[in-house]
Design an enzyme around this catalytic site. Structure first.
Site, PDB file in Angstrom:
ATOM      1  N   ARG A  63      44.650  36.690  38.880  1.00 34.33           N
ATOM      2  CA  ARG A  63      44.031  37.399  40.011  1.00 34.33           C
ATOM      3  C   ARG A  63      45.069  38.204  40.794  1.00 34.33           C
ATOM      4  O   ARG A  63      44.777  39.299  41.285  1.00 34.33           O
ATOM      5  CB  ARG A  63      43.337  36.380  40.921  1.00 34.33           C
ATOM      6  CG  ARG A  63      42.562  37.010  42.050  1.00 34.33           C
ATOM      7  CD  ARG A  63      41.664  35.998  42.738  1.00 34.33           C
ATOM      8  NE  ARG A  63      40.876  36.597  43.807  1.00 34.33           N
ATOM      9  CZ  ARG A  63      40.831  36.123  45.051  1.00 34.33           C
ATOM     10  NH1 ARG A  63      41.523  35.042  45.388  1.00 34.33           N
ATOM     11  NH2 ARG A  63      40.088  36.711  45.942  1.00 34.33           N
ATOM     12  N   HIS A  67      44.759  42.115  41.956  1.00 28.96           N
ATOM     13  CA  HIS A  67      44.852  42.560  43.349  1.00 28.96           C
ATOM     14  C   HIS A  67      46.059  43.459  43.567  1.00 28.96           C
ATOM     15  O   HIS A  67      46.051  44.308  44.459  1.00 28.96           O
ATOM     16  CB  HIS A  67      44.888  41.360  44.300  1.00 28.96           C
ATOM     17  CG  HIS A  67      43.540  40.757  44.536  1.00 28.96           C
ATOM     18  ND1 HIS A  67      43.134  40.266  45.748  1.00 28.96           N
ATOM     19  CD2 HIS A  67      42.484  40.570  43.711  1.00 28.96           C
ATOM     20  CE1 HIS A  67      41.895  39.805  45.672  1.00 28.96           C
ATOM     21  NE2 HIS A  67      41.485  39.969  44.431  1.00 28.96           N
ATOM     22  N   ASP A  68      47.101  43.278  42.765  1.00 32.34           N
ATOM     23  CA  ASP A  68      48.243  44.185  42.857  1.00 32.34           C
ATOM     24  C   ASP A  68      47.836  45.569  42.354  1.00 32.34           C
ATOM     25  O   ASP A  68      48.023  46.576  43.045  1.00 32.34           O
ATOM     26  CB  ASP A  68      49.426  43.637  42.040  1.00 32.34           C
ATOM     27  CG  ASP A  68      50.651  44.534  42.143  1.00 32.34           C
ATOM     28  OD1 ASP A  68      50.811  45.197  43.200  1.00 32.34           O
ATOM     29  OD2 ASP A  68      51.450  44.587  41.190  1.00 32.34           O
ATOM     30  N   SER A  77      53.195  45.696  45.413  1.00 36.93           N
ATOM     31  CA  SER A  77      53.048  45.839  46.869  1.00 36.93           C
ATOM     32  C   SER A  77      52.327  44.633  47.475  1.00 36.93           C
ATOM     33  O   SER A  77      52.446  44.383  48.673  1.00 36.93           O
ATOM     34  CB  SER A  77      52.303  47.133  47.219  1.00 36.93           C
ATOM     35  OG  SER A  77      51.066  47.198  46.546  1.00 36.93           O
ATOM     36  N   ASN A  94      42.677  38.772  50.148  1.00 33.51           N
ATOM     37  CA  ASN A  94      43.916  38.201  49.634  1.00 33.51           C
ATOM     38  C   ASN A  94      44.196  36.818  50.209  1.00 33.51           C
ATOM     39  O   ASN A  94      45.168  36.178  49.832  1.00 33.51           O
ATOM     40  CB  ASN A  94      45.104  39.113  49.977  1.00 33.51           C
ATOM     41  CG  ASN A  94      45.175  40.300  49.038  1.00 33.51           C
ATOM     42  OD1 ASN A  94      44.656  40.250  47.924  1.00 33.51           O
ATOM     43  ND2 ASN A  94      45.825  41.347  49.488  1.00 33.51           N
ATOM     44  N   HIS A 192      36.893  35.748  35.215  1.00 30.89           N
ATOM     45  CA  HIS A 192      36.285  34.649  35.969  1.00 30.89           C
ATOM     46  C   HIS A 192      35.897  33.479  35.066  1.00 30.89           C
ATOM     47  O   HIS A 192      35.220  32.561  35.497  1.00 30.89           O
ATOM     48  CB  HIS A 192      35.082  35.153  36.781  1.00 30.89           C
ATOM     49  CG  HIS A 192      35.470  36.040  37.923  1.00 30.89           C
ATOM     50  ND1 HIS A 192      34.568  36.745  38.680  1.00 30.89           N
ATOM     51  CD2 HIS A 192      36.698  36.324  38.453  1.00 30.89           C
ATOM     52  CE1 HIS A 192      35.215  37.436  39.615  1.00 30.89           C
ATOM     53  NE2 HIS A 192      36.500  37.198  39.490  1.00 30.89           N
ATOM     54  N   THR A 193      36.352  33.505  33.845  1.00 28.05           N
ATOM     55  CA  THR A 193      36.279  32.318  32.983  1.00 28.05           C
ATOM     56  C   THR A 193      37.291  31.282  33.469  1.00 28.05           C
ATOM     57  O   THR A 193      37.253  30.123  33.067  1.00 28.05           O
ATOM     58  CB  THR A 193      36.540  32.682  31.513  1.00 28.05           C
ATOM     59  OG1 THR A 193      36.423  31.508  30.709  1.00 28.05           O
ATOM     60  CG2 THR A 193      37.936  33.254  31.294  1.00 28.05           C
ATOM     61  N   SER A 246      33.544  25.899  31.629  1.00 29.60           N
ATOM     62  CA  SER A 246      34.905  25.574  31.177  1.00 29.60           C
ATOM     63  C   SER A 246      35.923  26.294  32.049  1.00 29.60           C
ATOM     64  O   SER A 246      36.515  27.286  31.632  1.00 29.60           O
ATOM     65  CB  SER A 246      35.078  25.989  29.713  1.00 29.60           C
ATOM     66  OG  SER A 246      34.623  27.326  29.546  1.00 29.60           O
ATOM     67  N   ASP A 251      37.632  31.471  27.730  1.00 32.81           N
ATOM     68  CA  ASP A 251      36.664  31.571  26.640  1.00 32.81           C
ATOM     69  C   ASP A 251      35.456  32.377  27.112  1.00 32.81           C
ATOM     70  O   ASP A 251      35.487  32.951  28.196  1.00 32.81           O
ATOM     71  CB  ASP A 251      36.241  30.168  26.168  1.00 32.81           C
ATOM     72  CG  ASP A 251      35.640  29.357  27.304  1.00 32.81           C
ATOM     73  OD1 ASP A 251      35.301  29.925  28.366  1.00 32.81           O
ATOM     74  OD2 ASP A 251      35.510  28.130  27.147  1.00 32.81           O
TER      75      ASP A 251
END
Ligand code: HEM
Ligand SMILES: *[C@@H]1O[C@H](CO)[C@@H](O)[C@H](O)[C@H]1NC(C)=O
Ligand SMILES: *[C@@H]1O[C@H](CO)[C@@H](O)[C@H](O)[C@H]1NC(C)=O
Ligand SMILES: *[C@@H]1O[C@H](CO)[C@@H](O)[C@H](O)[C@H]1NC(C)=O
Ligand SMILES: *[C@@H]1O[C@H](CO)[C@@H](O)[C@H](O)[C@H]1NC(C)=O
Ligand SMILES: *[C@@H]1O[C@H](CO)[C@@H](O)[C@H](O)[C@H]1NC(C)=O
Ligand SMILES: *[C@@H]1O[C@H](CO)[C@@H](O)[C@H](O)[C@H]1NC(C)=O
Ligand SMILES: *[C@@H]1O[C@H](CO)[C@@H](O)[C@H](O)[C@H]1NC(C)=O
Ligand SMILES: *[C@@H]1O[C@H](CO)[C@@H](O)[C@H](O)[C@H]1NC(C)=O
Ligand SMILES: *[C@@H]1O[C@H](CO)[C@@H](O)[C@H](O)[C@H]1NC(C)=O
Ligand SMILES: CC(=O)N[C@H]1CO[C@H](CO)[C@@H](O)[C@@H]1O
Length: 326
Positions: A63, A67-68, A77, A94, A192-193, A246, A251
């Protein structure tokens, strides 16, 4: 004369084309082969120790790279600090980003081996790649040669990070700003796994979806009931897995969760509402092998890693990733 002019024009075009190729080639595989040989292994080995000590860190680092990249390009940054609360880190989205210390520790190890050679942005990109692979995900070669920025603004994080309650139209627009396609969007959402979300990121779906004290009707009833027992108004600090199937394994469980209306965020559930992204969710839900998702994810991560990069003599290589910018 006319012929010569058109020849010259062609030649100018060719030079322009190769100049832009050269500019793009600044980001390339094995950028540090001679300037810091072994840096990718050094990063990977340090991460292996950290991941063994904290199995939730891979999600945090994946993540962090996202976000970078979405704010001022992949230029580290996000690592910069502000005394008066005006840096990217100070923006609400953040507030739950994790892994800053891990990146700084690894940067210190890299500095000891090759002082002022390797950018923090590249270390973050390598770490995201390794985070995916250590979670049983695909291994892809990461492009390097990024340089770091020294400007970090809270307003820009708020402006460029996609909202967790966005629909596909909105999400697609945020990705388009980064030169990423709708396909990149539905594939990268597959990140988002891994990992978790805090209650405030999805509680609206449970208690006040349209502002009339209602629940999101698209949530699977049993899943929603279960969420509501944990994410209570008294327990807003609680967390839930983004992929209940999971959460620690990279996956296609995420797409199965979305398909089954058991996706945590509005932005995840939204993928089902659009014919293109919905088709991808269905394809991945049914996939008998992970090969397609893995190959797609590798491509999309490389695309994301190109967003707004500084290369060549643009930007800087600092001794530490975090410095105070004000
Ligand atoms: C499509 C737009 C996206 C939205 C709206 C979104 C939003 C969110 C939100 C709200 C959270 C939970 C934060 C919390 O409550 O703690 C989260 C977590 C996470 N996101 Fe995204 N995200 C998006 C795309 C991405 C992308 C492109 C990646 C990486 C390639 C990514 C990787 C992650 C990971 C790994 C977590 C779990 C973090 C942890 O366990 O600490 N997300 N995201
Ligand atoms: C970089 O080094 C690795 C390992 O020594 C090698 O496999 C690779 O071909 C090299 N790449 C370049 C571009 O020189
Ligand atoms: C990493 O990627 C390689 C190559 O795809 C794969 O064989 C391996 O199982 C992956 N996972 C780990 C933990 O190394
Ligand atoms: C998506 O959300 C935006 C902003 O809230 C809204 O204007 C638009 O109508 C929505 N689109 C769809 C297809 O729901
Ligand atoms: C997606 O569709 C469902 C069912 O029609 C609806 O409840 C939900 O609000 C939609 N999500 C978005 C983000 O538009
Ligand atoms: C639900 O949302 C509406 C509109 O945003 C707001 O006025 C109301 O206070 C909210 N209710 C609760 C219990 O948060
Ligand atoms: C996925 O599997 C379901 C149930 O087996 C089937 O009804 C559906 O047609 C399949 N969808 C795709 C895209 O293969
Ligand atoms: C998107 O592509 C255009 C054209 O190549 C480029 O000028 C722009 O900087 C890119 N934007 C990002 C965020 O990479
Ligand atoms: C910020 O980086 C630029 C190079 O991109 C450099 O010229 C400038 O001195 C740096 N400023 C600070 C405060 O470090
Ligand atoms: C933050 O601090 C810097 C330098 O200390 C100052 O120039 C700037 O105006 C401050 N910003 C705010 C919003 O206070
Ligand atoms: C790590 C970090 O600096 N997080 C900050 C993110 O932004 C919130 C405010 O929106 C701060 O409270 C956090 O400290």
């Amino acid at each position: 004369m006319a012929v010569a002019a058109s020849q010259l024009f062609k030649w100018v075009l060719l030079v322009a084309a190769s100049a832009s190729l050269l500019a793009r080639a600044d980001l390339r595989y094995d950028f540090y082969n001679t300037s810091c040989p072994g840096v990718e292994k050094l990063v990977r080995d340090e991460l292996a120790l950290k991941f063994a000590a904290d199995v939730t860190l891979p999600a945090g680092l994946l993540r962090l790279h996202f976000h970078d990249c979405f704010v001022r390009g992949c230029d580290a940054s996000i690592m910069l600090k502000s005394h008066n609360g005006t840096a990217e880190q100070d923006a609400d989205p953040n507030s739950t980003v994790r892994g800053y210390e891990a990146i700084e520790d690894i940067k210190a190890k890299v500095e000891a081996a090759c002082p002022l050679v390797v950018s923090c942005a590249d270390i973050i990109a390598m770490a995201a790649r390794d985070a995916v692979n250590f979670s049983q995900g695909p291994l892809y070669q990461v492009e390097t040669g990024r340089r770091d920025g020294n400007v970090s603004l809270k307003e820009e994080a708020l402006q460029f990070l996609p909202p967790s309650d966005g629909n596909v139209t909105v999400l697609t627009e945020y990705f388009a700003v980064q030169n990423l396609t709708m396909k990149d969007m539905v594939v990268l959402s597959g990140a988002h796994t891994l990992g978790i979300a805090h209650c405030p990121s999805f509680s609206k779906r449970l208690y006040n979806y349209t502002g009339a004290g209602d629940q999101d009707p698209s949530l699977d009833a049993a899943y929603a009931k279960n969420l509501a027992t944990v994410c209570t108004p008294e327990n807003v600090a609680s967390v839930q897995p983004l992929d209940p199937m999971s959460p620690k394994t990279f996956d296609q469980g995420y797409y199965q969760s979305v398909y089954n209306h058991q996706a945590l965020l509005v932005s995840d559930a939204a993928l089902l509402n659009d014919s293109l992204t919905g088709a991808y969710v269905q394809l991945m839900n049914n996939a008998s092998s992970l090969d397609t998702f893995f190959a797609d994810f590798a491509v999309a991560m490389i695309n994301m890693g190109r967003a707004g990069v500084r290369t060549g003599t643009d930007g800087e290589i600092r001794a530490t990733c975090a410095i105070y910018v004000d």
